[in-house]
Design an enzyme around this catalytic site. Structure first.
Site, short mmCIF file in Angstrom:
data_model
loop_
_atom_site.label_atom_id
_atom_site.label_comp_id
_atom_site.label_asym_id
_atom_site.label_seq_id
_atom_site.Cartn_x
_atom_site.Cartn_y
_atom_site.Cartn_z
N ARG A 88 0.85 -1.19 0.00
CA ARG A 88 0.00 0.00 0.00
C ARG A 88 0.88 1.24 0.00
NH1 ARG A 88 -3.01 0.45 5.01
NH2 ARG A 88 -1.57 2.12 5.48
N GLU A 111 4.38 7.13 2.89
CA GLU A 111 5.24 5.95 3.05
C GLU A 111 4.74 4.84 2.15
OE1 GLU A 111 5.17 3.36 6.38
OE2 GLU A 111 3.07 3.68 6.79
N ASN A 154 4.11 0.71 2.23
CA ASN A 154 4.00 -0.43 3.14
C ASN A 154 4.16 -1.74 2.38
OD1 ASN A 154 2.88 1.02 5.67
ND2 ASN A 154 1.59 1.75 4.01
N SER A 210 -3.11 -2.97 6.04
CA SER A 210 -4.44 -3.37 6.50
C SER A 210 -5.53 -2.42 6.03
CB SER A 210 -4.43 -3.48 8.02
OG SER A 210 -4.00 -2.26 8.57
N LYS A 246 11.73 2.63 6.05
CA LYS A 246 11.75 4.07 5.78
C LYS A 246 13.08 4.46 5.10
CE LYS A 246 7.91 4.96 8.35
NZ LYS A 246 7.26 3.66 8.44
N LYS A 266 11.64 9.99 11.45
CA LYS A 266 11.05 8.64 11.49
C LYS A 266 12.11 7.56 11.73
CE LYS A 266 7.45 9.71 8.07
NZ LYS A 266 6.73 9.22 6.88
N GLU A 269 7.10 0.30 11.82
CA GLU A 269 5.78 0.32 11.19
C GLU A 269 4.71 0.29 12.27
OE1 GLU A 269 5.57 0.51 7.92
OE2 GLU A 269 7.74 0.39 7.86
N GLY A 270 3.51 0.67 11.89
CA GLY A 270 2.37 0.42 12.75
C GLY A 270 1.87 1.63 13.52
N ARG A 324 -7.88 7.28 4.73
CA ARG A 324 -7.91 7.40 6.20
C ARG A 324 -7.95 8.88 6.54
NH1 ARG A 324 -2.78 4.53 8.36
NH2 ARG A 324 -2.14 5.35 6.36
P1 ADP Z 1 3.88 4.28 10.13
O1 ADP Z 1 4.76 3.25 9.53
O2 ADP Z 1 3.94 4.33 11.60
O3 ADP Z 1 2.48 4.22 9.58
P2 ADP Z 1 4.10 6.78 8.63
O4 ADP Z 1 5.31 7.21 7.90
O5 ADP Z 1 2.96 6.35 7.79
O6 ADP Z 1 4.54 5.66 9.67
O7 ADP Z 1 3.64 7.96 9.57
C1 ADP Z 1 2.51 7.86 10.41
C2 ADP Z 1 1.58 9.03 10.18
O8 ADP Z 1 2.26 10.27 10.38
C3 ADP Z 1 1.02 9.13 8.76
O9 ADP Z 1 -0.13 8.33 8.62
C4 ADP Z 1 0.73 10.62 8.64
O10 ADP Z 1 -0.52 10.94 9.23
C5 ADP Z 1 1.82 11.25 9.46
N1 ADP Z 1 2.97 11.61 8.57
C6 ADP Z 1 4.03 10.85 8.27
N2 ADP Z 1 4.87 11.48 7.42
C7 ADP Z 1 4.32 12.68 7.18
C8 ADP Z 1 4.73 13.81 6.39
N3 ADP Z 1 5.86 13.81 5.70
N4 ADP Z 1 3.91 14.88 6.39
C9 ADP Z 1 2.76 14.91 7.10
N5 ADP Z 1 2.34 13.89 7.87
C10 ADP Z 1 3.11 12.78 7.92
MG MG Z 2 1.70 4.70 7.77
#
Ligand code: ADP
Ligand code: MG
Length: 530
Positions: free
Chosen positions: A131, A152, A154, A159, A351, A413, A417-418, A505
């Site tokens: 995803r 990101e 996945n 899910s 990441k 970051k 994940e998660g 989402r």
């Molecule tokens: P995870 O693997 O924990 O899902 P993500 O990289 O998806 O990590 O980050 C979790 C959440 O943080 C995302 O769903 C988003 O809402 C927010 N986020 C992450 N990166 C960004 C970004 N570059 N700009 C704005 N919001 C972000």
């Molecule tokens: Mg995410």
């Protein structure tokens, strides 16, 4: 509706009450549900109580052109990450340097190196149910969307596909049944795209199942078309590796029901602990056999050969409390079953890989020769936000400076994940100061995307909340490929490669994280804006 409208429409008390009743009953009768948190319902006899999943009352506006672009890119993103996963030396360089500072990555990578030095791999094919998550990016001063930016990518346990399909059906039902008022005429069949994530993800799993059986037993002439009738007698099955006490079990169950009902494929939901008890390998080819305790009638024991191991667990350190769990992961990785994902594919979703691919020359290495797809590198690259390493390279030193001088522009970051792991904005300097400098390189620094805010209502545990929200569009991909023997990119043979539906989402605009399961967000669907 040429830009974001004043949204959602105002309702009378009677209209709102009718809408909420329709919404709640539809959710409950269509399995758009989750298990309640223990704090919400302290006792749950026979695990029989469920609650509607957190969902928006209205679909959220999303620009049509960006929606279509994200979907059309997905088969190329699938290809990109399948190639990364197949390039053992490239991935190895990244993973070994990360292993020095990140224990989880180190343990994953150690499984690969141990396998290579001991009995080797026994699977021929891999399955990715990916995803790619995006936000619409806006400029500082303007509300006008500039484009989509990837949050990101996945590669494990992506899910909410099934629930997302059901939310799309729910919002379409509310329109068709007249629960949305006629004044909201921009909500209609053309602006509410049907989301087939459930069907398409299940199809990806079924395709891998078919490929496996055709490979191990070509004489059986097994195909999915004929499988439905053979189903209950089949000695093959798909294994879902799950977490104990999973609240989002119904999202997984819907995939199972689809596999069983449409394709006649048996599905087994097992935890790491149960795998240890009830599975074994058959040498020399390492077929993975599952001996389900429920399939023993006192005289005869049914045994299943597992075609596909589908992980809805195993993505974070919490799933491996001890060496036993790591041994189980090794045991599964060594087997002949198709893994979704393999260790290498899981590592491809880190990441760090995303950050390295955001350097154009690295993206070109994997996607530069896409014949017949002019400009695909540019199109993918366009969706990348600025991402920096936090190591001692030139870019890394620049990022270290930015992290302290302009932290409000960034999110930091780790390789996790998660949800719930990132460090945002002004918390970054303090966090870095509290961490040994050698460990900084285990993180990436990413520019914050600025999604447009819209107004919506969220229903969570029967309570309504109204406010400004922002959305994150996930596009699923399903890909089956044959692994390269020598790890050269481009050597992989693609057997199946499809875009597989979407997830929107939505979270409160003041919340930094958006995870639904982590309690930050809710499932939504798109009303497309031209
Ligand atoms: P995870 O693997 O924990 O899902 P993500 O990289 O998806 O990590 O980050 C979790 C959440 O943080 C995302 O769903 C988003 O809402 C927010 N986020 C992450 N990166 C960004 C970004 N570059 N700009 C704005 N919001 C972000
Ligand atoms: Mg995410």
């Amino acid at each position: 509706m040429s830009s974001y409208p004043s949204y959602p429409p105002n309702l009378t008390a009677e209209q709102l009450s009718y809408l909420i009743t329709s919404f709640t009953d539809y959710s409950l009768s269509h399995g758009l549900i989750v298990r309640p948190a223990p704090t919400f319902i302290p006792t749950n006899p026979s695990n029989s109580l469920a609650t509607p999943a957190p969902v928006t009352l209205w679909p959220s506006p999303f620009p049509r052109t960006h929606f279509e672009e994200a979907r059309s890119l997905q088969p190329f993103c699938n290809l990109l990450y399948a190639r990364v996963a197949a390039d053992q030396s490239w991935l190895g360089d990244l993973s070994t340097s990360l292993s020095l500072v990140d224990d989880f990555i180190s343990k994953l990578w150690a499984i690969h190196t141990r396998l290579k030095s001991e009995n080797g791999y026994h699977h021929k094919y891999s399955l990715g149910l990916f995803r790619s998550d995006y936000m619409v990016h806006t400029s500082d001063s303007e509300f006008a969307p500039l484009g989509i930016r990837q949050v990101e990518f996945n590669t494990i346990a992506s899910s909410f596909g099934a629930l997302a399909s059901k939310v799309s059906d729910l919002h379409r039902y509310l329109w068709r049944s007249g629960a949305y008022p006629p004044t909201a005429d921009y909500i209609n069949d053309l602006s509410l795209p049907r989301n087939e994530a459930l069907e398409r993800l299940a199809e990806g799993l079924a395709k891998a199942h078919e490929v496996y059986i055709q490979d191990v037993s070509p004489d059986a002439k097994y195909t999915l078309e004929t499988a439905a009738s053979v189903g209950p007698n089949s000695s093959y099955g798909i294994m879902f590796v799950i977490q104990d006490g999973e609240r989002n079990a119904f999202d997984q169950r819907w995939l199972e029901y689809h596999l069983t009902q449409k394709y006649g494929i048996r599905v087994f939901r097992v935890t790491f602990e149960e795998i240890r008890k009830y599975t074994h390998h058959v040498r020399p080819n390492y077929e993975l056999l599952f001996v389900p305790p429920h399939a023993f009638d006192g005289r005869k024991q049914q045994v299943y050969e597992i075609s596909v191991v589908y992980y809805r667990a195993g993505y974070g350190p919490g799933d491996y409390p001890g060496q036993e769990e790591w041994n189980t992961r090794y045991f599964l990785e060594e087997s002949r079953a198709i893994k979704c994902p393999t260790i290498l594919t899981q590592l491809a979703g880190s990441k760090k890989v995303q950050q390295v691919l955001a350097e154009k020359k690295n993206l070109e290495k994997f996607m530069g020769n896409e014949r017949g797809e002019e400009g695909i590198v540019e199109r993918i690259f366009e969706t990348f936000a600025a991402i920096y390493p936090m190591d001692e390279s030139e870019a890394g030193l620049k990022a270290r400076k930015l992290a302290f001088e302009e932290p409000h522009r960034f999110v930091l970051k780790p390789q996790r994940e998660g949800g719930g792991n990132n460090i945002y904005k002004d918390k970054i300097p303090e966090f870095l100061r509290g961490l040994e400098e050698e460990k900084w390189q285990g993180y990436i620094l990413m520019e914050l995307i600025r999604p447009p805010e819209v107004e919506n209502l969220v229903m969570r545990n029967g309570e309504m909340m109204q406010g400004k929200v922002v959305g994150e569009l996930g596009v699923y991909g399903a890909v089956v490929w044959k692994d390269a023997e020598d790890g050269e990119p481009g050597d992989i043979d693609i057997v199946y490669n499809e875009e597989a539906g979407v997830l929107l989402r939505t979270k409160g605009s003041s919340s930094e994280e958006g995870g639904v399961a982590a309690g930050f967000g809710c499932v939504d669907s798109c009303v497309l804006v031209d």
